[in-house]
Design a protein around this motif. Structure first.
Motif, PDB file in Angstrom:
ATOM      1  N   GLU A   1      62.447  42.828  35.484  1.00 18.48           N
ATOM      2  CA  GLU A   1      62.309  43.495  34.185  1.00 18.48           C
ATOM      3  C   GLU A   1      62.074  42.465  33.073  1.00 18.48           C
TER       4      GLU A   1
ATOM      5  N   LEU B   1      66.475  42.592  40.192  1.00 19.45           N
ATOM      6  CA  LEU B   1      65.881  43.678  39.405  1.00 19.45           C
ATOM      7  C   LEU B   1      65.796  43.273  37.925  1.00 19.45           C
TER       8      LEU B   1
ATOM      9  N   VAL C   1      67.639  48.113  45.772  1.00 19.05           N
ATOM     10  CA  VAL C   1      68.307  48.795  44.649  1.00 19.05           C
ATOM     11  C   VAL C   1      68.678  50.222  45.059  1.00 19.05           C
TER      12      VAL C   1
ATOM     13  N   VAL D   1      62.870  44.583  46.621  1.00 12.94           N
ATOM     14  CA  VAL D   1      63.922  44.734  45.614  1.00 12.94           C
ATOM     15  C   VAL D   1      64.162  46.221  45.316  1.00 12.94           C
ATOM     16  N   TYR D   2      63.092  46.992  45.132  1.00 17.18           N
ATOM     17  CA  TYR D   2      63.267  48.427  44.867  1.00 17.18           C
ATOM     18  C   TYR D   2      64.005  49.102  46.023  1.00 17.18           C
TER      19      TYR D   2
END
Ligand code: NI
Length: 433
Positions: free
Chosen positions: A112, A108, A424, A420-421
């Motif tokens: 970003e 994550l 998370v 990934v989301y």
């Protein structure tokens, strides 16, 4: 593979600072730049040509102090004093972080950073081998370490497992991923380590010609408690234990005094300025102008997302550019060019990465392209001022590291963002549910 990027405005750096090439060409051969000029190359077989009309190309940004997986703690314990925030809110969550959480957090954080133009970062966190493996796959650069702490004042160095892990990690990973991963050493801070362990690790760093990453005088309280405990400042404490006899760089340096600045200068210690974190935690303002006047190398960092609360280097550049002017009531104090240096070439120096931080033939092809067709970036009368005062991290259109496109037009080329989301969300439920 050779790629020619055409029609871009390119921010280069010469002996007299930064300058802009207009409507220029940028050649990349494998992982290095092989052509930079306003004149198109004659012949030269490039495998592909990319039109960057309307884009501004500059070096990829280097975040020299962060705790990347802490994106999983984004927003935890906001609005508390540093010690309370750290010991009562952050550390209980950190006790629940294991390898799976570190992998997800690093992925994550990498997303970003890439979306905001960061190509390389210096991290300080647990399970760094997990971070190394993720960064290897993602294609970014990172200086990692196994942080050393010793909360027991009587703990012997030979009993400290973190020291052993730090050395094993250095031996196994330094120079991995074609040199994209470098391993530093780390003493977390004066207030989280004892003298014997610090001296022991300092000796190891010197023997290995390593690079040492520390937190230093982040708050007045830390600074004063050290003076009360040892009769000296944290900077003097580290110096007396041999920690500054190697390449060292210190995050924060908010509460340092004039003698400390002279000591950092004498020992060649670089400083990493973290303006957002220092303001959010109410720590104060590092005397950056004094560092620059003294000839110290100053780089920039976001610190972890738990104290920022993002990894956006454009925000750090903007704050660095304006807050010292406000603090000193002098608008000439912090020049845009100095701030760009902090986010690029100075970062490369702190990371000890030769051939990085500047766009020039022979250097590593680490660069970003910003979409300039935005209202707040028009007109472009002064590119340096525009980048430091007006640009946003979200203006980054493309991020390239070692010649490889990692992010372009909202798409991640080496990360499955959807997965990934999803991960998370799963990890967040486990940590906070
Ligand atoms: Ni930190």
């Amino acid at each position: 593979m050779r790629t020619l990027y055409r029609n871009a405005d390119i921010l280069c750096r010469g002996e007299n600072g930064w300058y802009l090439l207009k409507n220029a060409c940028l050649g990349v051969n494998g992982a290095v730049f092989d052509y930079v000029s306003e004149t198109p190359p004659e012949g030269g077989p490039y495998d592909e040509t990319v039109d960057l009309r309307g884009k501004l190309v500059m070096p990829g940004l280097i975040n020299c102090h962060t705790h990347a997986p802490m994106v999983l703690l984004r927003g935890v314990g906001s609005d508390l004093p540093l010690q309370e925030w750290l010991f009562k809110k952050v550390m209980p969550i950190e006790d629940k972080l294991f390898e799976d959480e570190m992998r997800v957090g690093t992925e994550l954080a990498a997303m970003e950073m890439l979306a905001g133009g960061t190509v390389s970062f210096s991290d300080m966190y647990f399970y760094p081998h997990v971070t190394a493996d993720v960064i290897d796959k993602v294609g970014m650069k990172a200086n990692l370490n196994r942080p050393v702490q010793a909360f027991d004042p009587n703990e012997k160095a030979c009993d400290n497992r973190r020291v052993k892990e730090a050395v094993a990690f250095y031996d196994a990973y330094n120079g991995a991923a074609d040199g994209r991963i470098l391993i530093d050493f780390c003493i977390h801070a004066e207030y989280t380590c004892n003298e014997e362990v610090t001296r022991y690790l300092a000796d190891i760093v010197r023997e290995k010609h390593g690079n040492l990453h520390i937190h230093l005088s982040e708050t007045e309280r830390e600074h004063e408690e050290c003076r009360n405990k040892y009769g000296k400042t944290p900077a003097r404490w580290f110096a007396d234990l041999g920690a500054f006899d190697s390449n060292a760089f210190a995050a924060h340096c908010v509460a340092v005094d004039a003698d400390d600045v002279a000591l950092l200068r004498e020992k060649g210690v670089a400083v990493v300025h973290n303006p957002t974190s220092n303001m959010k935690l109410g720590s104060g303002f590092a005397p950056v102008q004094a560092f620059i006047d003294a000839g110290l190398t100053v780089a920039l960092g976001t610190d972890g997302a738990a104290s920022n609360n993002n990894l956006n280097m454009f925000e750090e550049m903007h704050l660095s550019a304006i807050l010292h002017n406000g603090l000193t009531q002098d608008p000439t104090v912090m020049k845009p060019g100095s701030v760009l240096d902090m986010a690029t070439v100075n970062g490369a120096a702190v990371q000890r990465r030769a051939g990085c931080g500047e766009i020039r033939v022979g250097n590593r092809a680490d660069f970003i392209a910003l979409d300039m067709l935005r209202p707040h970036l028009t007109p472009c009368l002064d590119a340096q001022a525009l980048l430091v005062y007006s640009a946003q991290g979200s203006d980054v259109w493309m991020t390239v590291c070692d010649g490889r496109v990692l992010y372009k037009d909202g798409e991640y080329l080496t990360i499955d963002a959807e997965r990934v989301y999803h991960d998370v969300a799963r990890v967040t439920e486990k940590l906070y549910g």
